[in-house]
Design a protein around this motif. Structure first.
Motif, mmCIF file in Angstrom:
data_model
loop_
_atom_site.group_PDB
_atom_site.id
_atom_site.type_symbol
_atom_site.label_atom_id
_atom_site.label_comp_id
_atom_site.label_asym_id
_atom_site.label_seq_id
_atom_site.Cartn_x
_atom_site.Cartn_y
_atom_site.Cartn_z
ATOM 1 N N MET A 675 -38.931 -5.185 -14.413
ATOM 2 C CA MET A 675 -37.720 -5.984 -14.254
ATOM 3 C C MET A 675 -37.897 -7.365 -14.862
ATOM 4 S SD MET A 675 -35.597 -6.709 -10.740
ATOM 5 C CE MET A 675 -35.379 -4.928 -10.531
ATOM 6 N N LEU A 676 -39.078 -7.956 -14.697
ATOM 7 C CA LEU A 676 -39.335 -9.272 -15.273
ATOM 8 C C LEU A 676 -39.310 -9.212 -16.797
ATOM 9 C CD1 LEU A 676 -39.980 -12.094 -14.143
ATOM 10 C CD2 LEU A 676 -42.396 -11.588 -14.517
ATOM 11 N N ALA A 677 -39.945 -8.184 -17.367
ATOM 12 C CA ALA A 677 -39.962 -8.042 -18.823
ATOM 13 C C ALA A 677 -38.563 -7.778 -19.371
ATOM 14 C CB ALA A 677 -40.916 -6.916 -19.228
ATOM 15 N N CYS A 678 -37.795 -6.921 -18.679
ATOM 16 C CA CYS A 678 -36.430 -6.645 -19.133
ATOM 17 C C CYS A 678 -35.562 -7.887 -19.032
ATOM 18 C CB CYS A 678 -35.829 -5.506 -18.318
ATOM 19 S SG CYS A 678 -36.560 -3.894 -18.657
ATOM 20 N N GLY A 679 -35.817 -8.713 -18.025
ATOM 21 C CA GLY A 679 -35.067 -9.964 -17.918
ATOM 22 C C GLY A 679 -35.338 -10.888 -19.096
ATOM 23 N N MET A 680 -36.609 -11.003 -19.489
ATOM 24 C CA MET A 680 -36.934 -11.846 -20.643
ATOM 25 C C MET A 680 -36.376 -11.258 -21.936
ATOM 26 S SD MET A 680 -38.463 -14.431 -19.378
ATOM 27 C CE MET A 680 -37.334 -14.166 -17.992
ATOM 28 N N TYR A 681 -36.432 -9.935 -22.040
ATOM 29 C CA TYR A 681 -35.856 -9.271 -23.213
ATOM 30 C C TYR A 681 -34.346 -9.468 -23.261
ATOM 31 C CZ TYR A 681 -33.886 -5.281 -25.753
ATOM 32 O OH TYR A 681 -33.136 -4.479 -26.572
ATOM 33 N N GLY A 682 -33.675 -9.357 -22.109
ATOM 34 C CA GLY A 682 -32.239 -9.595 -22.065
ATOM 35 C C GLY A 682 -31.881 -11.027 -22.396
ATOM 36 N N LEU A 683 -32.729 -11.975 -21.977
ATOM 37 C CA LEU A 683 -32.487 -13.377 -22.327
ATOM 38 C C LEU A 683 -32.582 -13.583 -23.832
ATOM 39 C CD1 LEU A 683 -32.000 -16.207 -21.119
ATOM 40 C CD2 LEU A 683 -34.478 -16.485 -21.008
ATOM 41 N N LEU A 684 -33.547 -12.906 -24.459
ATOM 42 C CA LEU A 684 -33.700 -13.014 -25.916
ATOM 43 C C LEU A 684 -32.484 -12.444 -26.643
ATOM 44 C CD1 LEU A 684 -36.920 -12.160 -27.887
ATOM 45 C CD2 LEU A 684 -34.737 -11.287 -28.665
ATOM 46 N N THR A 685 -32.136 -11.195 -26.344
ATOM 47 C CA THR A 685 -31.012 -10.568 -27.055
ATOM 48 C C THR A 685 -29.682 -11.204 -26.666
ATOM 49 O OG1 THR A 685 -30.933 -8.847 -25.349
ATOM 50 C CG2 THR A 685 -32.198 -8.381 -27.349
ATOM 51 N N GLY A 686 -29.570 -11.681 -25.417
ATOM 52 C CA GLY A 686 -28.349 -12.377 -25.023
ATOM 53 C C GLY A 686 -28.143 -13.651 -25.806
ATOM 54 N N THR A 687 -29.220 -14.376 -26.052
ATOM 55 C CA THR A 687 -29.125 -15.593 -26.862
ATOM 56 C C THR A 687 -28.744 -15.258 -28.295
ATOM 57 O OG1 THR A 687 -30.757 -16.701 -25.468
ATOM 58 C CG2 THR A 687 -30.419 -17.594 -27.680
ATOM 59 N N VAL A 688 -29.345 -14.206 -28.837
ATOM 60 C CA VAL A 688 -28.974 -13.786 -30.193
ATOM 61 C C VAL A 688 -27.500 -13.415 -30.247
ATOM 62 C CG1 VAL A 688 -29.352 -12.020 -31.962
ATOM 63 C CG2 VAL A 688 -31.302 -13.043 -30.787
ATOM 64 N N GLY A 689 -27.016 -12.687 -29.244
ATOM 65 C CA GLY A 689 -25.606 -12.325 -29.208
ATOM 66 C C GLY A 689 -24.697 -13.531 -29.092
ATOM 67 N N PHE A 690 -25.060 -14.487 -28.260
ATOM 68 C CA PHE A 690 -24.239 -15.687 -28.100
ATOM 69 C C PHE A 690 -24.156 -16.487 -29.396
ATOM 70 C CE2 PHE A 690 -24.057 -20.257 -27.368
ATOM 71 C CZ PHE A 690 -22.877 -20.372 -26.638
ATOM 72 N N LEU A 691 -25.308 -16.731 -30.026
ATOM 73 C CA LEU A 691 -25.310 -17.511 -31.270
ATOM 74 C C LEU A 691 -24.551 -16.779 -32.375
ATOM 75 C CD1 LEU A 691 -28.994 -18.821 -31.247
ATOM 76 C CD2 LEU A 691 -26.927 -20.040 -30.560
ATOM 77 N N THR A 692 -24.663 -15.453 -32.402
ATOM 78 C CA THR A 692 -23.915 -14.671 -33.389
ATOM 79 C C THR A 692 -22.420 -14.806 -33.170
ATOM 80 O OG1 THR A 692 -25.716 -13.075 -33.604
ATOM 81 C CG2 THR A 692 -23.519 -12.348 -34.280
ATOM 82 N N ALA A 693 -21.990 -14.647 -31.916
ATOM 83 C CA ALA A 693 -20.561 -14.756 -31.611
ATOM 84 C C ALA A 693 -20.044 -16.158 -31.914
ATOM 85 C CB ALA A 693 -20.323 -14.405 -30.141
ATOM 86 N N TYR A 694 -20.839 -17.166 -31.605
ATOM 87 C CA TYR A 694 -20.418 -18.546 -31.876
ATOM 88 C C TYR A 694 -20.211 -18.768 -33.372
ATOM 89 C CZ TYR A 694 -20.291 -23.631 -31.266
ATOM 90 O OH TYR A 694 -19.904 -24.947 -31.252
ATOM 91 N N ALA A 695 -21.148 -18.277 -34.178
ATOM 92 C CA ALA A 695 -21.001 -18.427 -35.629
ATOM 93 C C ALA A 695 -19.811 -17.618 -36.147
ATOM 94 C CB ALA A 695 -22.293 -17.980 -36.322
ATOM 95 N N PHE A 696 -19.609 -16.427 -35.604
ATOM 96 C CA PHE A 696 -18.501 -15.576 -36.038
ATOM 97 C C PHE A 696 -17.151 -16.212 -35.693
ATOM 98 C CE2 PHE A 696 -15.507 -12.127 -34.809
ATOM 99 C CZ PHE A 696 -15.287 -11.589 -36.068
ATOM 100 N N VAL A 697 -17.017 -16.701 -34.476
ATOM 101 C CA VAL A 697 -15.752 -17.308 -34.056
ATOM 102 C C VAL A 697 -15.464 -18.578 -34.858
ATOM 103 C CG1 VAL A 697 -14.549 -18.374 -32.114
ATOM 104 C CG2 VAL A 697 -15.870 -16.288 -31.763
ATOM 105 N N ARG A 698 -16.472 -19.389 -35.074
ATOM 106 C CA ARG A 698 -16.270 -20.592 -35.896
ATOM 107 C C ARG A 698 -15.824 -20.221 -37.311
ATOM 108 N NH1 ARG A 698 -18.916 -25.486 -34.985
ATOM 109 N NH2 ARG A 698 -19.639 -25.445 -37.137
ATOM 110 N N ARG A 699 -16.352 -19.137 -37.826
ATOM 111 C CA ARG A 699 -16.023 -18.765 -39.205
ATOM 112 C C ARG A 699 -14.587 -18.252 -39.324
ATOM 113 N NH1 ARG A 699 -14.449 -18.527 -43.313
ATOM 114 N NH2 ARG A 699 -15.336 -17.769 -45.289
ATOM 115 N N ILE A 700 -14.139 -17.428 -38.377
ATOM 116 C CA ILE A 700 -12.808 -16.845 -38.542
ATOM 117 C C ILE A 700 -11.705 -17.840 -38.216
ATOM 118 C CG2 ILE A 700 -13.682 -14.533 -38.057
ATOM 119 C CD1 ILE A 700 -12.428 -14.717 -35.299
ATOM 120 N N TYR A 701 -12.023 -18.885 -37.444
ATOM 121 C CA TYR A 701 -11.002 -19.879 -37.128
ATOM 122 C C TYR A 701 -11.091 -21.097 -38.035
ATOM 123 C CZ TYR A 701 -9.569 -17.395 -32.947
ATOM 124 O OH TYR A 701 -9.068 -16.463 -32.082
ATOM 125 N N ARG A 702 -11.906 -21.025 -39.048
ATOM 126 C CA ARG A 702 -12.037 -22.157 -39.959
ATOM 127 C C ARG A 702 -10.782 -22.298 -40.811
ATOM 128 N NH1 ARG A 702 -17.385 -22.249 -43.364
ATOM 129 N NH2 ARG A 702 -18.164 -22.411 -41.220
#
Length: 702
Positions: A675-702
């Motif tokens: 559970m601890l390892a999956c939590g750290m893994y989820g934090l990693l991929t969650g951050t990647v997903g957030f930064l990806t979505a942020y860049a995507f949203v900024r790009r389409i509303y430019r």
């Protein structure tokens, strides 16, 4: 076209060389002269059936150290360990086994160990749970050798059996036999260069062959009469003292179990060993670790299958993402120019105004929506042409709920991304390898502490973008939230392991050292990074302005409000890595030696996996925004983190079908660490997903 093919060819060759992988087997070669003393180190005992390891010298039924010098080294002396070795439960001490280069010993008596019934019961338990022993010579673990059926291939398995179980031909009951004689085979070859010309040698193999030999098969010196002849075996059994038993329990209906009888009986176990040196010119010193990996060579096809599986999934997703990007950036994002939309202004009116300070003189989509001089009829026509995600331009960058929690999570996620990238890179380059004992944990901890700067920087800058005011509280949460969770969980589990007397329990000094690394080094680095990110950097600018009144979110469809779509999105990245996960889990939970070495394959699969997380997040966010819901911040983080749920379910499946863990403690440790390892893994991929979505949203509303 030719240049493009050339670039693709170069990239392909680079990938092939990467996945083949290599390792640096050591940083210095130890050359030995004839009859030079070779120290043998004892480490620990471990088993595939439990998560509890024990230091070799903590066992009451092995020969204790005599603390005498052998070749200038005192037995029982602890070897300095790095942090990674301590974390993996290593406890390495010098032993009384005397080895001298190229000097055979037919037999040497070590000691006679006297044990009681409680010690016998403990020894039987370890044999019953398939514990193996780890000894070390010249940084090589003692290995049990195996030969394939056709005798064409030989490979090693780290460790050797502590004992065995066989059925008695007389009573039909199981007999527990302890391996009290070991034959050590040291394989060597001439050293390279001038050292070899002067007669120096290097060790290229360390094999251990065990045997159980009874007292009746030994001579007066304690050595076996014939180490090659069949022996009756040494039975871990103390016959009950019936006379004393009758006296102690006379008139009582209680009859204790044989192992629980306190009659003062003892058992004397003789220990001995033989040493043979054999020249082996087939193995180079740089390739001596290959013998431990040969049993895994047949799995290379499965690794390639994992890569092919991940590439196919990523290719399909890439096509979907390209279609979405083409639609948003070249189709939906532009106004139609027919039916009078080319000219929206009344004839003869002042159709333009001087741009205000900070405004762009542009005819883009959202600038036209904010123009004050559009006629009412033209507004209606324009709105009809705009639907879905385009309606959210005034709300899509609104500060999310619980922004004070999201910023620290993203900051800590960036820290985990840095650590994972560094470990994979160093492992693929061969810097981190099995010969660097404990290197993975030590380097990982160093990278985690150093990456506190990145954690603080990204957390502080994102918090500033969210218009946060109390940057100190945000920094403190970034420095304490995830590291505090890791430390507190480790401390709690350490108490459980310590109660079992396992060497996996961290010493008090190590816990104090970890706390010092966290509080005295990482926390200041987080504050330094947060100060730069909040005070010395600009907040990320958004392409559209946020209105004062939030837009009402329409009734949401099931695929935008249910947890099922989030889990469905997470299944796709999980499908990329589930094949490689099997090898990783085997290395961690079954092969306690930790000899996972195909980091080249893992690096390629990880890159494709992260690309898949990026693409899945883009697709999910496009569908989410098209439902006219502007609360996408947390949704993007959850979509990115959702593969961790599937990985945890995979852990449960692996536990139920592949492992044979015995006892509550081992099972609890498995699920707690998973559970601890999956939590750290989820934090990693969650951050990647957030930064990806942020860049995507900024790009389409430019």
């Amino acid at each position: 076209m030719a240049s493009r093919l050339l670039r693709l060819s170069l990239i392909g060759n680079a990938l092939i060389s990467l996945v083949s992988g290599f390792y640096i087997p050591g940083y210095s070669i130890k050359n030995y002269e004839d009859e030079e003393a070779i120290p043998l180190y004892v480490n620990k005992v471990y088993s595939d059936n439990t998560q509890l390891q024990y230091a070799y010298y903590d066992l009451p039924f092995v020969c204790p150290p005599t603390y005498t010098k052998h070749g200038g080294v005192k037995s029982g002396q602890g070897v300095p360990l790095n942090l990674g070795e301590v974390l993996r439960g290593d406890r390495i001490y010098t032993s009384d086994y005397e080895l001298a280069m190229n000097k055979d010993k037919e037999c040497s008596f070590l000691c006679t160990r006297t044990i009681d019934r409680l010690d016998v019961k403990r020894a039987r338990q370890l044999i019953d749970e398939n514990y193996v022993v780890e000894w070390i010579v010249d940084n090589l673990p003692g290995a049990t050798s195996f030969v394939t059926v056709d005798r064409s291939n030989k490979y090693y398995a780290a460790g050797f059996k502590f004992g065995s179980i066989e059925l008695s031909s007389v009573t039909g009951k199981p007999r527990y036999l302890i391996n009290n004689h070991v034959t050590l085979v040291i394989r060597w070859r001439k050293a390279a260069g001038s050292a070899g010309e002067h007669g120096k040698k290097v060790i290229v193999g360390f094999e251990v062959y065990t045997k159980s030999i009874g007292s009746e098969d030994r001579n007066d010196m304690g050595c076996p009469r014939d180490t090659r002849a069949p022996a009756s075996g040494f039975d871990l059994h103390i016959p009950p003292n019936n006379t004393r038993l009758v006296q102690k329990y006379q008139g009582s209906s209680y009859i204790p179990e044989e192992d629980d009888i306190d009659d003062g009986a003892k058992l004397n176990i003789p220990f001995s060993y033989s040493v043979y040196f054999r020249e082996d010119n087939r193995v180079e010193w740089a390739n001596r670790w290959d013998m431990y990996f040969k049993n895994q060579e047949g799995s290379s096809k499965i690794h390639w299958l994992a890569i092919a599986n991940s590439v196919v999934i990523a290719a399909v997703l890439t096509g979907v993402v390209l279609m979405i990007v083409a639609r948003t950036l070249h189709g939906d994002g532009k106004l139609q120019t027919s039916d009078g939309v080319k000219s929206r202004r009344k004839a003869g009116s002042s159709g333009s105004r001087t741009p205000r300070i900070g405004e762009k003189s542009s005819s883009g989509l959202f600038e036209q929506l904010e123009t004050e001089d559009l006629a009412a009829t033209s507004d209606e026509e324009l709105i009809e042409e705009i639907s879905g995600w385009k309606l959210l331009h005034a709300d899509v960058f609104r500060t999310p709920q619980y922004a004070g929690l999201l910023a620290p999570l993203v900051g800590c996620g960036c820290q985990i991304v840095f650590v994972a990238t560094g470990l994979l890179t160093l492992s693929s380059l061969g810097v981190l390898n099995p010969s660097f004992r404990g290197g993975f944990g030590s380097v990982g901890m160093g990278l985690f502490v150093f990456a506190g700067m990145f954690s603080g920087y990204f957390s502080g800058r994102l918090y500033k973008t969210f218009n946060g005011k109390n940057w100190r509280r945000n920094t403190l949460m970034t420095a304490m939230l995830i590291p505090g969770l890791l430390f507190s969980t480790t401390f709690t589990l350490n108490l459980l392991v310590w109660a079992q007397g396992s060497s996996t329990a961290l010493p008090f000094g190590t816990l104090v050292g970890l706390a010092a690394l966290w509080l005295l080094i990482q926390v200041p680095l987080v504050f330094a990074g947060s100060f730069v990110g909040y005070h010395r950097s600009q907040a990320w600018e958004h392409p559209t302005r946020t209105s004062s009144i939030a837009r009402q979110i329409p009734a949401r469809l099931w695929y935008t409000k249910s947890v099922v779509p989030v889990l469905a999105a997470g299944f796709v990245p999980f499908a990329v890595i589930f094949i490689e996960l099997l090898f990783i889990f085997r290395s961690i939970w079954q092969d306690k030696s930790g000899f996972y070495y195909v980091y080249g394959f893992l690096s390629v699969v990880s890159l494709v996996h992260i690309l898949t997380v990026v693409e899945v997040t883009i697709v999910a966010m496009y569908i989410f925004l098209c439902s006219e819901n502007w609360r996408w911040w947390w949704q993007s983080f959850l979509v990115g983190a959702s593969p961790s749920v599937w990985v945890f379910l995979y852990c449960t499946w692996f536990y139920m079908t592949k492992l044979d863990l015995q006892g509550f403690t081992s099972g609890f440790l498995f699920f707690a660490y998973s559970m601890l390892a999956c939590g750290m893994y989820g934090l990693l991929t969650g951050t990647v997903g957030f930064l990806t979505a942020y860049a995507f949203v900024r790009r389409i509303y430019r």
